[in-house]
Design a protein around this motif. Sequence first.
Motif, mmCIF file in Angstrom:
data_model
loop_
_atom_site.group_PDB
_atom_site.id
_atom_site.type_symbol
_atom_site.label_atom_id
_atom_site.label_comp_id
_atom_site.label_asym_id
_atom_site.label_seq_id
_atom_site.Cartn_x
_atom_site.Cartn_y
_atom_site.Cartn_z
ATOM 1 N N TRP A 47 -19.191 46.931 33.381
ATOM 2 C CA TRP A 47 -19.434 47.937 32.353
ATOM 3 C C TRP A 47 -18.158 48.652 31.938
ATOM 4 O O TRP A 47 -18.012 49.049 30.778
ATOM 5 N N ARG A 48 -17.212 48.773 32.858
ATOM 6 C CA ARG A 48 -15.913 49.324 32.474
ATOM 7 C C ARG A 48 -15.243 48.392 31.451
ATOM 8 O O ARG A 48 -14.645 48.854 30.478
ATOM 9 N N GLY A 49 -15.372 47.090 31.651
ATOM 10 C CA GLY A 49 -14.820 46.139 30.693
ATOM 11 C C GLY A 49 -15.508 46.199 29.346
ATOM 12 O O GLY A 49 -14.861 46.117 28.296
ATOM 13 N N ARG A 50 -16.830 46.339 29.345
ATOM 14 C CA ARG A 50 -17.557 46.415 28.071
ATOM 15 C C ARG A 50 -17.182 47.675 27.295
ATOM 16 O O ARG A 50 -16.991 47.631 26.065
ATOM 17 N N GLU A 75 -11.839 47.476 20.205
ATOM 18 C CA GLU A 75 -12.223 46.882 18.923
ATOM 19 C C GLU A 75 -12.308 47.939 17.828
ATOM 20 O O GLU A 75 -11.954 47.676 16.667
ATOM 21 N N ARG A 76 -12.778 49.152 18.161
ATOM 22 C CA ARG A 76 -12.796 50.225 17.160
ATOM 23 C C ARG A 76 -11.367 50.587 16.745
ATOM 24 O O ARG A 76 -11.082 50.753 15.557
ATOM 25 N N LEU A 130 -7.129 49.705 12.492
ATOM 26 C CA LEU A 130 -5.789 49.349 12.022
ATOM 27 C C LEU A 130 -5.847 48.189 11.036
ATOM 28 O O LEU A 130 -5.128 48.175 10.017
ATOM 29 N N ILE A 131 -6.699 47.191 11.317
ATOM 30 C CA ILE A 131 -6.887 46.072 10.378
ATOM 31 C C ILE A 131 -7.351 46.597 9.027
ATOM 32 O O ILE A 131 -6.844 46.200 7.967
ATOM 33 N N VAL A 171 -10.807 41.118 17.266
ATOM 34 C CA VAL A 171 -10.941 40.286 18.463
ATOM 35 C C VAL A 171 -9.717 39.394 18.639
ATOM 36 O O VAL A 171 -9.170 39.269 19.737
ATOM 37 N N GLU A 172 -9.251 38.767 17.555
ATOM 38 C CA GLU A 172 -8.112 37.863 17.677
ATOM 39 C C GLU A 172 -6.815 38.614 17.997
ATOM 40 O O GLU A 172 -5.975 38.106 18.746
ATOM 41 N N LEU A 173 -6.655 39.806 17.440
ATOM 42 C CA LEU A 173 -5.457 40.579 17.779
ATOM 43 C C LEU A 173 -5.506 41.037 19.240
ATOM 44 O O LEU A 173 -4.497 40.983 19.948
ATOM 45 N N ILE A 174 -6.675 41.445 19.681
ATOM 46 C CA ILE A 174 -6.838 41.794 21.095
ATOM 47 C C ILE A 174 -6.569 40.574 21.970
ATOM 48 O O ILE A 174 -5.972 40.679 23.048
ATOM 49 N N ASN A 175 -6.978 39.389 21.489
ATOM 50 C CA ASN A 175 -6.761 38.165 22.253
ATOM 51 C C ASN A 175 -5.298 37.755 22.308
ATOM 52 O O ASN A 175 -4.949 36.840 23.072
ATOM 53 N N LEU A 176 -4.442 38.374 21.537
ATOM 54 C CA LEU A 176 -3.001 38.196 21.685
ATOM 55 C C LEU A 176 -2.408 39.227 22.638
ATOM 56 O O LEU A 176 -1.544 38.905 23.458
#
Length: 447
Positions: free
Chosen positions: A192-195, A202-203, A208-209, A246-251
């Motif tokens: 739950w800490r990860g979620r 993501e917010r 920023l996107i 999601v993709e920016l976080i995945n970098l």
Amino acid sequence: MNRGRAQQSPRATTPIPEDPSFDSTLALLREGYLFIPRRCRRFATDIFSARLMGEKAIWISGEAAAEVFYDGERFQRTGAVPRRIRKTLFGDGGVQTLDDAAHRHRKAMLLSLLSPERLGDLGDLNEQFWRAALDRWTEADRVVLFPEVEDILCRTACAWAGVPLDESEARRRARQFGALVDAFGGVGLRHWRGRLARRSLERWIGGLIAQVRAETLSPARKTALRVIAEHVEPGGSPLDTRTAAVELINLIRPIVAVARYITFAALALHEYPRARELVREGTENHAVLFAHEVRRFYPFAPFVGARVRKDFVWRDHAFRRGTLVLLDIYGTNRDPRRWERPDDFLPERFMQRTASPFDFIPQGGGDPDTGHRCAGEAATVELMKIGILYLTRHMEYEVPAQDLGFDLTRMPTLPRSGFVIHRVRSNLIELVSPVADDPLGTSARRP
């Protein structure tokens, strides 16, 4: 027998050994990284079946298993990532869940961000943040290395990606990116800490996107923030804001995750003094060899999953369409059939080894350009090299008594103490000043 036809049209085959448990989920949580290797030894095979969260799955291990697993005609990632992993580690709609043309197109965009030029920028930034951290550490009574390196790498990744990061939120964001990784094998609080961390990230990144698309934020042209915000999918549409986030976080997230490897590198430098001296006295390539052996020897990703795309036979065992298949990463990297003295830490083994894309798979196997091997593997090695060189050549420190053990039942694992050092002294003749707000002209600019 016509072997090719048998592979295309599965029929009566050798039964796959089955774990007798009704469901092996709890056993996996109890045994962690050793779950697959133990059963492969028990059944004297590289393949067995066991239920995971109520679903019958096939578990495979070894170089040959990795080669078939990364065959895009036989396996797909669509539908393979469990919801709990998508809601923490990967996010919904990321490149890891795509196949075929959609995967190739999205991955080409991500690979464009990891060109040699941009990797050079990443390394330059990382060195500046290491220098700034070392300046702080010399004034500290004690330093817990793991969270400190997470902080260094989060600042590095955001500056490189063009993501504005206020000093007041830097450490919080580093912990959030780390929480995504820590949630992989976690239940309860860790999950739950990860979620919660993913929702917050993501917010933030999604906002920023949106600012880039509204032209109220103007990151430099080659930065990940701009490239992903402007990316167009094969159908001609931009990524929706959440998927772009999601993709920016995945970098950024995998860069922050390298802190685990660097912490294990510090442990290896402490426990294997002969290897430490080879790095200290050798060339930069010795640091690279050391980094490779850290990635092989120490546990990080335990396994990876995919689903069977079409019926086929491998080693006289039938694989049916839609079946979940898990490939053993930890065991493959320590397979005694491929690695001499696999339980010994020997960086020199990488000096003259015959390269294979399937026996050394800490970040996936196969072709990194078109397949599902991690696109950021070169970045991982570069960041590890820099960290290893700082720990061996640019600083002196002492390692006080502490619990340096790590638990193989915990996925992902880490030295329990986080690796504490004290009495840190700099070997740098002249420390640069703390990193400027925009040291390479890559961070975002507001018009």
